[in-house]
Structures are given as C-alpha cells and as structure tokens.
Design an enzyme around this catalytic site. Structure first.
Site, PDB file in Angstrom:
ATOM      1  N   LYS A 162      11.150  -3.939   9.638  1.00 18.65           N
ATOM      2  CA  LYS A 162      10.782  -3.475   8.305  1.00 18.65           C
ATOM      3  C   LYS A 162       9.469  -4.065   7.786  1.00 18.65           C
ATOM      4  O   LYS A 162       8.772  -3.421   7.007  1.00 18.65           O
ATOM      5  CB  LYS A 162      11.906  -3.793   7.321  1.00 18.65           C
ATOM      6  CG  LYS A 162      13.229  -3.088   7.653  1.00 18.65           C
ATOM      7  CD  LYS A 162      13.239  -1.649   7.190  1.00 18.65           C
ATOM      8  CE  LYS A 162      14.484  -0.898   7.651  1.00 18.65           C
ATOM      9  NZ  LYS A 162      14.410   0.534   7.351  1.00 18.65           N
ATOM     10  N   GLU A 217      13.090   0.525  -2.950  1.00 16.74           N
ATOM     11  CA  GLU A 217      14.542   0.632  -2.850  1.00 16.74           C
ATOM     12  C   GLU A 217      14.984  -0.180  -1.647  1.00 16.74           C
ATOM     13  O   GLU A 217      14.184  -0.452  -0.757  1.00 16.74           O
ATOM     14  CB  GLU A 217      14.940   2.093  -2.641  1.00 16.74           C
ATOM     15  CG  GLU A 217      15.042   2.545  -1.180  1.00 16.74           C
ATOM     16  CD  GLU A 217      13.682   2.639  -0.477  1.00 16.74           C
ATOM     17  OE1 GLU A 217      12.650   2.610  -1.170  1.00 16.74           O
ATOM     18  OE2 GLU A 217      13.656   2.721   0.769  1.00 16.74           O
ATOM     19  N   SER A 221      15.856  -3.584  16.584  1.00 13.31           N
ATOM     20  CA  SER A 221      15.143  -3.393  15.321  1.00 13.31           C
ATOM     21  C   SER A 221      15.322  -4.558  14.353  1.00 13.31           C
ATOM     22  O   SER A 221      14.495  -4.756  13.473  1.00 13.31           O
ATOM     23  CB  SER A 221      15.590  -2.089  14.662  1.00 13.31           C
ATOM     24  OG  SER A 221      16.986  -2.102  14.451  1.00 13.31           O
TER      25      SER A 221
HETATM   26  C1  LIG Z   1      17.632  -3.768  11.421  1.00 19.16           C
HETATM   27  C2  LIG Z   1      17.510  -2.361  10.976  1.00 19.16           C
HETATM   28  N1  LIG Z   1      17.417  -1.412  11.896  1.00 19.16           N
HETATM   29  C3  LIG Z   1      17.327  -0.126  11.544  1.00 19.16           C
HETATM   30  C4  LIG Z   1      17.360   0.257  10.229  1.00 19.16           C
HETATM   31  C5  LIG Z   1      17.321   1.698   9.907  1.00 19.16           C
HETATM   32  O1  LIG Z   1      16.114   2.108   9.369  1.00 19.16           O
HETATM   33  P1  LIG Z   1      15.138   3.019  10.208  1.00 19.16           P
HETATM   34  O2  LIG Z   1      15.965   4.109  10.782  1.00 19.16           O
HETATM   35  O3  LIG Z   1      14.162   3.480   9.196  1.00 19.16           O
HETATM   36  O4  LIG Z   1      14.503   2.214  11.271  1.00 19.16           O
HETATM   37  C6  LIG Z   1      17.446  -0.716   9.220  1.00 19.16           C
HETATM   38  C7  LIG Z   1      17.449  -0.373   7.785  1.00 19.16           C
HETATM   39  O5  LIG Z   1      17.712  -1.192   6.933  1.00 19.16           O
HETATM   40  C8  LIG Z   1      17.525  -2.055   9.618  1.00 19.16           C
HETATM   41  O6  LIG Z   1      17.623  -3.042   8.709  1.00 19.16           O
END
Ligand SMILES: Cc1ncc(COP(=O)(O)O)c(C=O)c1O
Ligand SMILES: Cc1ncc(COP(=O)(O)O)c(C=O)c1O
Lengths: 430, 281, 430, 281
Positions: free
Chosen positions: A93, A115, A396
């Site tokens: 993020k 948000e 992620s």
């Molecule tokens: C660790 C993590 N992975 C994935 C996501 C999902 O978001 P996005 O699909 O935009 O990557 C989030 C959202 O809070 C997240 O915190």
C-alpha cells in the site's frame, strides 16, 4: 497515436473505467489528471525521481524476490515470493500512498483524506502524510475499526485523525462513500488518496503506475535469479492494486523488451468467502469475488465489475480478510479478465486461513490474510506443475495486523495445520 | 457520447416533459422527497429520490432516508409503482445514481429505465454521479423519450466547463449552493450568488434552481433575490419526515408540518422575488 | 599475529568476555567456536555466501539509510535513519537469528532454542527456524509474555513452542537462565541462539559479525548519499547487538579503508528507566544502564558490566522497553566504553516515550520503544550541532509490538506530544 | 591462568583441606544443602550452597531453595556466619557461582572470598559456571589458602579435555551423572558408568563422587558399583526440606526425614561397594 498518448489514455479500459463523480469533484479530477500527466507520466519537476528516491530511502524498495524452499518442494515447482510485506508499513500500500501524498504536495494541496478497510491503506497514508508533513484524516468503518485495532492505533500514533463511519455495515464501501463526501466539501485544498486501482480516472491508472515498481523489480529479479521471466505471477485481488502493480509490466511490452512479456500467465485470486452463492433476497454476497461472479455496473466513480442485485443495488460483500472485502474491482483488471489476459480465480476463507498458517510455518513469513488467498491458489490447484516451472506469488502484506482475527477465525474451524490455540487463550500462556 | 446539445424546448412527441411550465411565473418551490415519504402539495415540481445503496453525494439526513427506504423494501419496481399511483399534477424529477439507471431492464444501458420512467410519468432526471462527460447515453435516451436531464452546477465548475454543461442540460440547472453534500445548513454560501451570476453570463434560457442546504425563509429569500428561479429543498423536509418516523407521528401530522415548512420557504422565495425585482429596478 | 588471528580472538575484550559456563556446555562451546571460525570467519562451504543471500532474499537487506527531513530541521543537523525496522520480523534481530540458525544447520544440529525478552529475538528466531525447517522452542518470562502478546502469537503462528518462565520476575534474565538449562540438557542435538552480543565466547563476536552488515551498509550508503562517513552514529543498547552491529566497521579499520573510520563518534544509549538511582535494599535498579552505572561482574557466561548489589547478586533491572530491560551488556561494548571509543549515555522512560511519538508524527515511522531511546538522545542533547553535521541513528526496530504498551505508558504520563488517547480507550472508536 | 596442576595432596600449610579424608574407606555420602537448611549428621562431606540470583545449572528444586534463601535474607556475610557456627566435623564444600566469589571484598578477584572461606572452615569449592579455562585465578587463591577446587566432569567432556580437567582438580571429581541441571530422577544415565571408566583410564588418584539426580537406594548402589567413591545428593534432600517448609513441619521432623533418606542412600552405596568388590573379583 504515440506511445505517450497511448499510455496517457482516456481513462477507459475497454468498456470499463470512466469518471462517474459529482460535478463538484470534476474540476479536481481534471486538475489531478493534468498533474498525473505532468508529474507522473512526464516526470515534471523531477517528481518521479523524488518519488523513486523516497520509495527507496523511506519505503525500502526494492523489496526482495526470494525462493520459498518448502513450498517449492511441496508443489514440485519453483515458487518465488515477491516480498511487499517488507515495504514500510507492512504492505504494498505504501507505494501508492507515498506517490499520491507526494503528488498532492506538488499540486499544492494542504490536506490528505483517505478511506481504509483493513487499515493497511490508512496506515500507509498516515505514514506517508507524516513523512511529508501533511495533515491527514482517515475514514474507517466502525466494524473494521473493531476488527483491526492495531492499525487504528498506528494511524493515530502517526498523527492522523481516524473518523469512524457508522453508516451501513461499517466497512470499506461505506468508508469510501464518506471520504468522497469529505472530498466533495474540501476539494479545493484537499487530495483524496484512493487506496486501490478503483475510482474515477485518473486514479486507476495513477495508482497502478505508483505500484508498477513491484512489476519492474520482479522482471529484473527473475532474470537475475533464474535467468528468465516467470511462467506465472499470482496475486490476490481486492480492489486490485497489488495485482495490477505486479502484473503491469507483463500486460504490455512498451519497454521494447525482447522477451515476450505477454507469455507470462497472470492469476488474480479473489476472496471466495464462505461460498460463491449469493443471497439476492438479503442483498448479501458471502464473498468478494466481483471478477468471478459480479456483473457490469458503476461503483465509486468507475464502470467495472461489481457485486450487485438485479436492481443494481450494491451488495454486502464478505471475506475473512478485511482488505479484500469489497464489492467492486479495478476497471483495468476487469478489462484484462474480459480480454483473457488475466485469469480470475478464487479461494474460500478456509483455504486462505490454511495458507496463512502454511506460509508461517513453512517459510517463516506470516502473510496478511489477503495475501494468504494468493498462496492458497497454489494449494487448491489440482496440478501446480501446470502453472509452469517458475511461479511468482506476490506477498502483498504481512500478517501482523491479522493476528487476532486469524486466531479467532482459526479457533472456530477445523483446519489441518493450525497451531494449538489454547496457548493463546490464557490457559497455556496467561 | 451524444454530441448534440438538446435544449428542453426541443422535445420529441410522445409526451412532453412538464418541467418548463414549473418555472413559469413565480419562483418555483422544488421539494426533494424520498419515494414513499408523505407526498407534498404546494410544490411546483417534485424531485423524487430513488434510493441507491451508495449515496455518495448525500449528507446524513438523506443517507438515513435511503437506509429507511431500503429497509422498508424499496425496489426500482416499487418506485415506479409508487410514481404511477402518485396523485399530483406537478412535474416529477427522478433523482438517483447512475448504476440503477444503467442496470435496469434486460439490455445494458439507460434506455429501458428512461422508457419505463417516461411511461410512469417521470419528466426528468437528476443524477449526481453522472457528470456531463459520462452522460451521453442517458442524454440520448432522454431525447428519445422526451425527458429532461438536469445538470448540476457546482461552485467549483469553472467557466469553460459551465458552458459545456449548460449546452447539454435541459429542464433546469441545479445550482449547488455550496461545496459538500446535501444537508440543511443555516446560511447559504456567498458562492451561490457568484454561480448564479456566472450562469447568467452564459446567456442560457434554462431556469436555475438552487439546492444544497436550503432550509429557511431567509435562505429561500436570499437565493431568489440573487437571481434564482426556484429553490430545491431536500434535507430540511426529510428531517421533518425522519422526526415523524422517530416519534411515531401520524402521517397526517407529518404532512401538515411539511406543508408549514413548504409555506415558509415559498414565502421566503416570494419575498426574494420582490427584493430581486426592486434591485433590478 | 595475522589479521585473521586478530579477528578470531580469544573471546576476551580487554578485561571482559570469557566463557563462564557449566562444564557440560564447554564441548558445545568449543564445537561452536570451531564452527564460527570455519564457517563465519573463513566462509567454509560458502556459509557466508548463503547467509548473505538469505539475508537479502528472505531478510530484505540492504535496509535503507534515509534522511529524516523533519528531525534534521528540528535539530539543525543532517539526521539519517538506518532502517532496521524494515528487516523481516521488524527489527535487526533477524540478522543474528538467521545467521545462527543457518550455522546450526551447517553444524548438523536438529533443534533450536532461544530466550526472548521483548519477543523480538524470539520472533526472529521462530521465523528463521521455520524458514530453515528446524524445530524451535522459545523461553519467555511470564511477565514479558503478558506485555508482548502479539509477539507470542507470532512465534506460535510460525510454529515455535513458547515456554513460559515463571521463576523470579519473569523477564529476560530468567528466560536466559532457563534456556541455558534446556541447552545443558540437550546440548548434543540443540543449538542455543543467543539474542544479543552477550554470553560466552564465541557468541559476542559471532552475533556481532552477523549484525555487521548494518555497519557495512551504513558506510557505503553514507558515502553514496552524502559523500563521506557520518560524524556520529547513535544506537540504543540493551545487550548491545544493534549497537555493535552498526558500530563494528567503525571500531577498527581492518578493511584497509583510506578514511579514518575511527573519527566517527559512537554513542550507545542505555535505558535510564525512571531514575539512575539504585535500591540496594530491594536489589532493584529502576534502569538498565549497566554501562553507565553497573560494575564488573560475571553474568550469563561472560565477564562484563552488570547491575549488581555489593554481594554480587544480579539486580532486577527496569525499562519501559522490554528489549532493553536487562542487567548486563555485551563484553565488547563494555570494553569499548572503557577504552573511550564508545560514549555510554542514557535517557529515561519519559524521554523515550516522547521520542516514540515524535518520530511517528514527524517522520511517519513508528519506532520500537528500544529504538526510541536512541532518538531521545538527540532531543535530550543540549546542542545537537556538537554531534557534527551528519548523524546516523540506528532504527533498530519498529513499534508495532509496542502499541499497547506505549498507549498504556503514555496514558499515565504528561507527555508534550502524545496524541489524544481517549480515542483508543473505546470511547471514541469503540 | 595457573599452569601448575595442584593435586589435593600438595596443600600449603595454614590449615589443610579435610576433603581427602572424607573419601578414605567406605563410599562417601555427600549431601548438598542450602545454607540455613537443617544440618545433616551422617555425611562424610557436605556441599553447602551459597545462593546466587542466576542459578543457571540448577533444576526447579534448587532454584526454589535459592529463592527461599534469598527471600529469607541470605547474604554472603550471613553465609559465612552460618558456616562458622556450624557444628559438624566433616569437610565443607562451598557450592556457588563465580560472580559471588569474584565480587567479594574490596579488591576484584577471588582471593578475598577464598581467604575468608578458609578462615570460616570451608575446605573447597564447586563452581558450576567456572570451567577450567576460567578457573586460573580461583585455583591460585585456593592454592594460596590450601583449599580444594573441585572440577565437574560432564558426560559431554571428551577425553582430551578430561585429562586437562583431572590435572587441574583437587579434592574430588564431581562426576555429573547425566546432562541437564540438578534435580532428582528415577534412573541414572548409562553414561555415568562410561564417565567413571574414562576417568579411571586417566589414572588419576582423585576420588570420584557422582551427582545430578541421585535420589534412591538403587541409584546409589549402581553408581558405587560402577566405580564411584561417593554419591552427591542434592535435590532429593532439598525436596524433603521444601516439603517441610510447605507443610510447616517442625525442624526436627524434617531433620529426621533427611536422616532416613540419608541412611537409605548410604546403605545403597554400601550395597554398591559390595557388588563392585564382588564384580572386581
Ligand atoms: C496486504 C493487502 N493485500 C491486498 C489488499 C487488497 O488490495 P488490492 O487488491 O488493492 O491490492 C490489501 C488491502 O487492504 C492488503 O492490505
Ligand atoms: C527493536 C530492538 N532494539 C534493540 C533491542 C535491544 O537489543 P540489543 O541491545 O541487543 O540491540 C531489542 C531487543 O529486543 C529490540 O527488540
């Protein structure tokens, strides 16, 4: 049409995208579009140089690409992990939050709003705003506040205001609505840092571009570590920012690469929740699989795939991971799935929890519950060898924010690989 | 996108929008009510809200009304039934978000919704999340069915943009009195007068109705005096309805209160018209 | 004496160091010393190559060195932060845990034990052991378990056993004793991963060497970013591993550097606790400032500076940060302070908490409470300009583990810069 | 480090260690007791624990005894007072950790402690955290004051190391029966016999006492039969004391129980001596 114009785009991705926002916001959207083109696409005033420097020195880029020894053995393929969990704040993020806060500064904005769902985007934004010395307010649904308390603490400690949103179910959807309202009131001085590749143009393109280093690094690191591009890249998809971030260099070959980047298979793993079936009556989808089960609609400023009833009312979504718990998805991702460039797949809550424990025990990396979905895809696959020899999974985020939730959710299930829980419940250890 | 601007005077046959008439003569009083709320007599035109689950342009009052309506089982079908049964002889404007319009019917696109709305007696539309850039298909459907598509003019709308917007509007212009979301406020932004002046400069014939936060005699008076042709009153009325709900008042009592408030605002508007006229002298 | 022999050393640092352990452990200590020399000092079987690769791909090295814009302005000097908080696990601790677990594997050991105080070394060890597929048990004092619950969760989730230690006050000291007892029983198959530069030789040297990348990177990054070495390096000192890690390249010039690394001033910031005064009667030191206020003694296998009463009984130490709450300190650090190469300074609990909030709000980095001590040193300094133009502060860890503790400790004090706390207590947000 | 091995027969004048006598003749019974616990008659030699705050080599039983003693206000000074008042005519061995020895007195180093201990009637020392590598200064002080420094032989002590260790020991060798910490166990490790055999191979004259986990007739019998010259019994006795404390028994009752257990173990040792003798035939 020149390369540049093609990149700039008009905010449409096939049938998706657009700018469905109140008139009051349109001037800000136009101003932002100009700023995006000038600073991000054309590196005006050296914006991208500063961004990349701060991503490195503050954010910790590049993040590693590392072989998962135990998973590789388990699946009989070479599994590599792209470690966004090591980015400052604990998730991908920050790429976007830092990019947008910096852009807001270049645009002369004085205030940041955002948000947050899981709290990851909120903490990332609070950190980026503090880093750049800008006041910041975060909207967060009451229910998410209760599910993700440590992240609320973190935002407050970083000096951000956290505004609880009590409307509706108190999750991400309501927080977005509320942030849009704030922005509609304060648009002249305030920038709204959207947390994923959703919303009106230029957000989907801009957020993707801020996350693009994931993909560029993966390309370079793959070549360094195993001499070629991976056969497949797997990422979880909520809004889709980590997905598009790591996919983006593989969806076009604009850098004049020799290799055909489009040979790389791309998998977007959605949250299957408890089931893919939908309760039309109650307007509830017990999943967040908008790519797999949603239909075309207009949500939060863009035309895209959404979970909605036959009237077009947006449904309550569900996922064990707050960060995937969203009824829409980025328009570019929806388009790439329609085009067949990206495969949309999904795994359910149980599989995600098992994957959470599996990675923790097998590799010593506690993933976010969101990320656990991407990992579960390997386990759920009938024959992982079909994915190819080298598979990159995008980690992620880290799971520190999910400890309590994971323990609670684990306690109620019969998972094959969960650690003994009594020790957490005060008997063993307290 | 539909390139042809379609002023409200150019309506195809098959039923015409009644909106232009509403702004003939004295300042118009345009209440916004959620479908299902006690109907209102004394209006020159009614904005009838079709609740959407993501009311991003609404303040707390109308958000709550949306929740109430949806919990009460409001659907698009019932909305149309309600409209068709409505016993008023003023023009009706459907205020809703684009997804409901877009999703209605078997074919994707706004046409089926507009067709049905026209059939049930809706004269026009206000769609807060549909800026002129995305309004082409809805504009085309409205043209086809002789309906109006009202544009919102925000305080932030710059002159060039304002011209584009005026060109593509019909029915009236919804002048947003201040930044933010709907909701009753005690004073009207100085920017309202500015907006009205800027609209006047475009030379448009479209009536201008001012909304967002109008709740009192004084406010109605001031905006009309500043050159508006009507006032749009939403949250102030919805507050009365909400109070009625909360306190379990009989429907007639709430209706009577709505009428009182409506009268106050209409009188304010008339007072403003006089001031405006004397200032214009 | 060759360079190599000098590095190898005999486990003595001036009057400090040595091997004060039970006879039963001596063979293991000898075996470990051989392994240290063979694998770590001589890169036998490519050990150091594998270690560095795993530090990069699993750990996330190099960590950034980044300018702290707001602090630089505040103090009128160039403040740079060495970001060990971005290392996997959230603290510098992984350098050592990964090194020792890998060494244990090279030595053919089958099992890992470790003590932990704040839980940072325990979580790092649990992660490293999981990563290398080795069973792992962590000893942790009951009191620390209660103070650092998230870290207990993390260890369990990573598959480690967590053994509560009920003896005494239930903190780090008791956990070390208990781990030594385990090791004395299982020494033939088990490696004890000590968590700091303490304990018998070869631990102090070996742990320092595993942490040395901090220092090597700081040297290189300083030159890249501001063209020369810093004037001063500041680090917090509990046992002293992050201190010696980032100091080590500046304490000798063995790499044949042109520049005189010994011009760099080195500050070890200890936990001053509530006061430097000692309650001899009760055997309690309300601080952990063994360098500043301790005396020579033998603790946990080494001769060093310790907090002790006149009989030589070890005192209870105290600090707002569990990770500094230890009555001893690494023998090498004690020696360097005696030699005048390192300045031992200290700041109290209040100053550390203020620094915790200051960095969070000013730079968007929530530091560990341990780290906050190093940062507080700048604030407490009468004239920071005296430190020189470029000052590097070692951000040894992130504060996620400390959120609850920091909130609690903050609530009871009158700090100049703490965020409103009511919002955390359920009124505002719950 | 003191390079001269100093066997226990070479004691300077000024009072001699009485330890060698304790192992003359029948197998020796060497109880370990914390200073302050009820004294024990029937012993051939007594190990008297001086509690240290970090008892890293002790199991739970002796850890608890340490906590009890320290809470009871035990200090180094009181320990010496207790020793000087003790009315027994067997040799006394001070068992403690090195820091207390090192810190005692004004000058750093072990000499002041040894001097005082010698003065109060201590014959030797067992220091579990002081391997031979670090024992030089203490060895020197013991030599100076004619005291013994007992070495511990662990199951893990390899032959080369064992020789070094035997060379530098005096009084007796403390043969650690198994890996781990002190504490009563039900069986004696097979490695005890192995250790005894390996010690025998060094050709040393030093008596061998086996400790760590000895708690029963059978165990005492077995270790003596395997060639030991004495048994050291710690936790099993301390357990009796602890129970007495917990159940608030009169001191005499606890002393009687200690005597019973001591008798059982002595008898076991005698039985072992007979077996050993018959096996040797
Ligand atoms: C660790 C993590 N992975 C994935 C996501 C999902 O978001 P996005 O699909 O935009 O990557 C989030 C959202 O809070 C997240 O915190
Ligand atoms: C973040 C952090 N910094 C510092 C320390 C203190 O250890 P050391 O002095 O060995 O670096 C700890 C110990 O837990 C820690 O977690």
């Amino acid at each position: 049409m020149s390369e540049h114009q093609q990149r700039r785009g008009d905010g449409k991705f096939g049938r998706y995208g657009g700018q469905y926002v109140p008139e009051a916001l349109m001037p800000a959207i136009e101003e932002l579009t100009d700023a995006y083109e000038r600073y991000v696409l054309e590196n005006g005033d050296g914006f991208m140089d500063e961004f990349r420097r701060r991503l490195r020195d503050f954010g910790g880029r590049p993040t590693p690409l590392g072989r998962a020894d135990q998973l590789s053995e388990r699946y009989g393929i070479e599994v590599y992990l792209k470690r966004e969990d090591l980015l400052h704040g604990g998730a991908h993020k920050l790429n976007n939050a830092l990019g947008q806060c910096l852009l807001a500064k270049y645009m002369g904005k004085e205030r940041i709003v955002a948000e947050t769902g899981a709290g990851q985007h909120g903490t990332a934004t609070a950190m980026a705003a503090a880093h750049l010395d800008m006041p910041c307010e975060i909207y967060m649904g009451r229910r998410d506040i209760n599910r993700q308390r440590p992240n609320v603490f973190r935002m407050r400690i970083n000096g951000a205001e956290v505004n609880p949103v009590d409307v509706g179910r108190g999750t991400l959807k309501e927080a977005i609505n509320e942030t849009m309202r704030d922005w509609a009131t304060t648009v002249e001085t305030t920038h709204y840092v959207i947390g994923s590749i959703v919303g009106p143009h230029p957000f989907p393109s801009m957020v993707r571009d801020f996350h693009r280093p994931m993909s560029a690094e993966t390309k370079r690191q793959s070549r360094e570590q195993f001499g070629r591009l991976p056969d497949a890249v797997v990422a979880c998809a909520g809004g889709g920012s980590n997905t598009m971030g790591i996919f983006s260099e593989f969806t076009d070959s604009r850098d004049g690469d020799d290799e055909d980047v489009t040979d790389v298979d791309l998998y977007a793993v959605e949250a299957g929740g408890s089931t893919l079936d939908v309760d039309e009556e109650r307007g509830v989808a017990p999943n967040s699989a908008s790519l797999s089960t949603g239909s075309e609609g207009v949500l939060h400023g863009a035309r895209t795939k959404v979970l909605q009833d036959t009237d077009g009312q947006i449904m309550e979504s569900h996922s064990v991971s707050s960060g995937l718990d969203y009824a829409g998805v980025g328009p570019e991702l929806a388009h790439l799935v329609d085009e067949g460039r990206v495969d949309a797949v999904n795994v359910d809550d149980d599989a995600a929890l098992e994957a959470f424990h599996r990675l923790s025990q097998a590799e010593g990396i506690i993933p976010a519950l969101e990320t656990a979905h991407a990992l579960a895809f390997l386990e759920e696959h009938e024959n992982p060898a079909e994915l190819g020899e080298y598979v990159v999974v995008n980690v992620s985020g880290r799971g520190d924010k999910d400890l309590e939730a994971a323990m609670e959710e684990t306690a109620g299930r019969n998972l094959a690989n969960a650690p003994e829980m009594d020790v957490f419940e005060g008997e063993g250890l307290q | 996108m539909n390139g042809d601007p379609t002023p409200s005077t150019l309506l195809p046959d098959g039923g015409e929008s009644r909106i232009p008439d509403a702004f003939d003569g004295e300042p118009a009083f345009v209440p916004y009510l959620a479908a299902g709320d006690p109907s209102y007599a004394g209006a020159d035109c009614i904005e009838l809200g079709l609740p959407f689950s993501e009311p991003i342009a609404e303040g707390p009052t109308i958000q709550q009304a949306v929740v109430r309506a949806m919990e009460g089982g409001m659907t698009v079908e019932r909305y149309f039934e309600f409209v068709s049964e409505l016993d008023v002889d003023v023009p009706l404007v459907c205020m809703t978000y684009y997804n409901l319009i877009y999703r209605y019917g078997d074919a994707a696109g706004p046409e089926p919704f507009v067709e049905r709305a026209a059939r049930e007696g809706i004269d026009g539309f206000v769609v807060p999340d549909l800026p002129v850039e995305e309004a082409g298909p809805l504009r085309a459907a409205c043209d086809e069915h002789g309906r109006d598509l009202v544009s919102i003019v925000a305080p932030t709308t710059a002159d060039e943009r304002l011209r584009r917007l005026v060109d593509r509007s019909s029915g009236y212009l919804y002048i947003q009195a201040r930044l933010g979301v709907t909701g009753a406020r005690t004073s009207v932004s100085g920017r309202t007068a500015e907006s009205l002046a800027r609209v006047a400069e475009t030379g448009t014939d479209l009536p201008r109705a001012v909304g967002f936060g109008i709740s009192s005699f004084e406010q109605a008076r001031d905006v009309i005096a500043a050159g508006a042709d009507g006032v749009i009153v939403g949250s102030a009325l919805v507050d009365v309805v909400a109070e009625g709900h909360e306190e379990d008042r009989p429907v007639e009592e709430t209706a009577a209160r709505l009428e009182d408030l409506g009268r106050e605002l209409t009188e304010g508007a008339l007072a403003g018209a006089e001031t405006g006229a004397s200032q214009a002298d």
